[in-house]
Design a protein around this motif. Structure first.
Motif, PDB file in Angstrom:
ATOM      1  N   LEU A  37       0.828  -1.207   0.000  1.00  0.00           N
ATOM      2  CA  LEU A  37       0.000   0.000   0.000  1.00  0.00           C
ATOM      3  C   LEU A  37       0.860   1.255   0.000  1.00  0.00           C
ATOM      4  CD1 LEU A  37      -2.476  -1.108   2.829  1.00  0.00           C
ATOM      5  CD2 LEU A  37      -2.627  -1.591   0.365  1.00  0.00           C
ATOM      6  N   LEU A  38       0.376   2.283  -0.702  1.00  0.00           N
ATOM      7  CA  LEU A  38       1.037   3.584  -0.681  1.00  0.00           C
ATOM      8  C   LEU A  38       0.011   4.613  -0.205  1.00  0.00           C
ATOM      9  CD1 LEU A  38       3.643   5.163  -1.363  1.00  0.00           C
ATOM     10  CD2 LEU A  38       2.676   5.600  -3.637  1.00  0.00           C
ATOM     11  N   VAL A  39       0.326   5.285   0.914  1.00  0.00           N
ATOM     12  CA  VAL A  39      -0.596   6.281   1.478  1.00  0.00           C
ATOM     13  C   VAL A  39      -0.122   7.670   1.071  1.00  0.00           C
ATOM     14  CG1 VAL A  39      -1.705   7.106   3.588  1.00  0.00           C
ATOM     15  CG2 VAL A  39      -0.780   4.795   3.509  1.00  0.00           C
ATOM     16  N   LEU A  50      -4.614   7.986   8.942  1.00  0.00           N
ATOM     17  CA  LEU A  50      -4.810   6.781   8.133  1.00  0.00           C
ATOM     18  C   LEU A  50      -3.541   5.923   8.144  1.00  0.00           C
ATOM     19  CD1 LEU A  50      -6.277   4.988   6.084  1.00  0.00           C
ATOM     20  CD2 LEU A  50      -5.548   6.566   4.279  1.00  0.00           C
ATOM     21  N   TRP A  51      -2.400   6.572   7.974  1.00  0.00           N
ATOM     22  CA  TRP A  51      -1.133   5.834   7.962  1.00  0.00           C
ATOM     23  C   TRP A  51      -0.929   5.118   9.299  1.00  0.00           C
ATOM     24  CZ3 TRP A  51       4.203   8.517   6.583  1.00  0.00           C
ATOM     25  CH2 TRP A  51       5.061   7.540   6.066  1.00  0.00           C
ATOM     26  N   LEU A  64       3.681   8.600   0.721  1.00  0.00           N
ATOM     27  CA  LEU A  64       4.134   9.445  -0.397  1.00  0.00           C
ATOM     28  C   LEU A  64       3.805  10.888  -0.039  1.00  0.00           C
ATOM     29  CD1 LEU A  64       4.983  10.146  -3.345  1.00  0.00           C
ATOM     30  CD2 LEU A  64       2.616   9.655  -4.023  1.00  0.00           C
ATOM     31  N   TYR A  65       4.834  11.744  -0.008  1.00  0.00           N
ATOM     32  CA  TYR A  65       4.612  13.173   0.216  1.00  0.00           C
ATOM     33  C   TYR A  65       4.986  13.937  -1.046  1.00  0.00           C
ATOM     34  CZ  TYR A  65       4.930  17.926   1.727  1.00  0.00           C
ATOM     35  OH  TYR A  65       4.732  19.283   1.790  1.00  0.00           O
ATOM     36  N   LEU A 146      -3.270   2.671  -3.997  1.00  0.00           N
ATOM     37  CA  LEU A 146      -2.952   4.020  -3.524  1.00  0.00           C
ATOM     38  C   LEU A 146      -4.085   4.472  -2.596  1.00  0.00           C
ATOM     39  CD1 LEU A 146      -1.299   6.736  -3.840  1.00  0.00           C
ATOM     40  CD2 LEU A 146      -2.944   7.315  -5.633  1.00  0.00           C
ATOM     41  N   LEU A 147      -3.734   4.946  -1.403  1.00  0.00           N
ATOM     42  CA  LEU A 147      -4.760   5.312  -0.426  1.00  0.00           C
ATOM     43  C   LEU A 147      -4.728   6.805  -0.134  1.00  0.00           C
ATOM     44  CD1 LEU A 147      -4.199   2.476   2.189  1.00  0.00           C
ATOM     45  CD2 LEU A 147      -5.442   2.416   0.079  1.00  0.00           C
ATOM     46  N   THR A 148      -5.907   7.379   0.026  1.00  0.00           N
ATOM     47  CA  THR A 148      -5.990   8.782   0.417  1.00  0.00           C
ATOM     48  C   THR A 148      -6.839   8.899   1.690  1.00  0.00           C
ATOM     49  OG1 THR A 148      -7.890   9.084  -1.044  1.00  0.00           O
ATOM     50  CG2 THR A 148      -5.728   9.700  -1.928  1.00  0.00           C
ATOM     51  N   GLY A 149      -6.655  10.014   2.399  1.00  0.00           N
ATOM     52  CA  GLY A 149      -7.313  10.172   3.702  1.00  0.00           C
ATOM     53  C   GLY A 149      -8.640  10.899   3.638  1.00  0.00           C
TER      54      GLY A 149
END
Ligand code: SF4
Length: 295
Positions: A37-39, A50-51, A64-65, A146-149
């Motif tokens: 997973l990539l947050v 979330l992370w 990922l920033y 890919l995950l988003t908050g």
């Protein structure tokens, strides 16, 4: 929590929120413990919470920033990057940093100034670049999801906007998971989509997660903020309204409403000739055209 007719102490609230997240991941078939997973983290409360939750649940989740180069006010980008780095080092986990100015020669505000997409704000250019970078990094680095908050307030505001202007193509696509059903597209999921913003703020506070309180300096005046305010007024009078609005929509969609409304403009089917990302027209995608035009 009036909307749930529930009152919990600190320990039970933290357990409840983590447990509910796992329930939503399972309910909407978001991902499994085998997936990489990539947050996408912005330094804000939702993405860092979330992370934290995913790590506690034992998922393999990196961060990922994207450094936008927005330094107005409180050095917004530098400060949010610092908070993400501190989080990653505290949790001993991997953070990928993409600095837009270093990668493409200019920051978001600079790119926006040269683009006819931006009127008085860089938001449309910013959105285009963030979507591209998130998808590109996740794909090239072989992440599965890919995950988003995005929280309930975000989702309800998007739903409200799309309903107000009856955008059936967008209503067709809104769901807790977006499948990787087009060339070059990575699977996306929003595990926090059923939590109120207040619940996420309480979680980060009680967990002691350091996050950036301030909004991006360009956020003021955004339509989504106006919609959120309107929905909050409804919520104050009738607790649970936002959740009901969103859940009823999901239920209607699952029952087949909007199934006929797939919009071919949104359901892009071409791969960009330069970067391989999805695009609605053959040739280069909007991101590659923007970056090349500006250089
Ligand atoms: Fe980008 Fe800031 Fe606009 Fe959000 S508000 S899209 S971070 S410029």
């Amino acid at each position: 929590m009036r909307q749930h007719k529930l009152a919990l102490c600190k320990g039970h609230f933290l357990d409840w929120l983590v447990g509910q997240t796992q329930r939503f991941i399972h309910k909407y078939h978001m991902f499994s413990h085998e997936d990489n997973l990539l947050v996408s983290v912005s330094g804000g409360k939702d993405s860092l919470a979330l992370w934290d939750i995913l790590i506690r649940l034992g998922y393999k989740a990196d961060g990922l920033y994207i450094g936008l180069g927005i330094e107005e006010g409180i050095n917004y980008s530098s400060y949010s990057e610092q908070l993400c780095k501190e989080f990653a080092s505290k949790y001993n986990t991997r953070l990928i940093v993409v600095n837009i100015a270093e990668q493409y020669g200019e920051s978001i505000p600079q790119l926006a100034l040269k683009s006819n997409r931006a009127k008085d704000k860089p938001c449309s250019v910013c959105g285009l670049i963030k979507r591209h970078v998130m998808n590109f990094v996740a794909r090239e680095s072989h992440y599965d999801v890919l995950l988003t908050g995005h929280n309930l307030d975000d989702e309800a505001a998007v739903l409200f906007g799309n309903t107000l202007y009856w955008k059936p193509g967008y209503l067709h696509r809104q769901w807790p998971v977006l499948e990787a059903n087009r060339p070059g597209v990575i699977r996306k999921a929003k595990p926090l989509c059923r939590f109120y913003e207040k619940e996420m703020a309480a979680y980060t506070f009680l967990r002691g997660i350091k996050y950036i309180y301030e909004e991006c300096p360009f956020a003021s005046g955004a339509k989504s903020i106006y919609y959120k305010g309107f929905l909050n007024t409804l919520e104050a009078n009738q607790p649970g309204t936002k959740l009901q609005f969103y859940l009823s929509f999901l239920q209607a969609k699952a029952g087949g409403l909007f199934a006929e409304n797939a919009d071919p403009e949104i359901e892009a089917i071409h791969a960009c000739l330069s970067c391989g990302s999805p695009t609605s027209a053959p040739g280069e995608c909007a991101f590659c055209r923007l970056v090349k035009t500006d250089h």
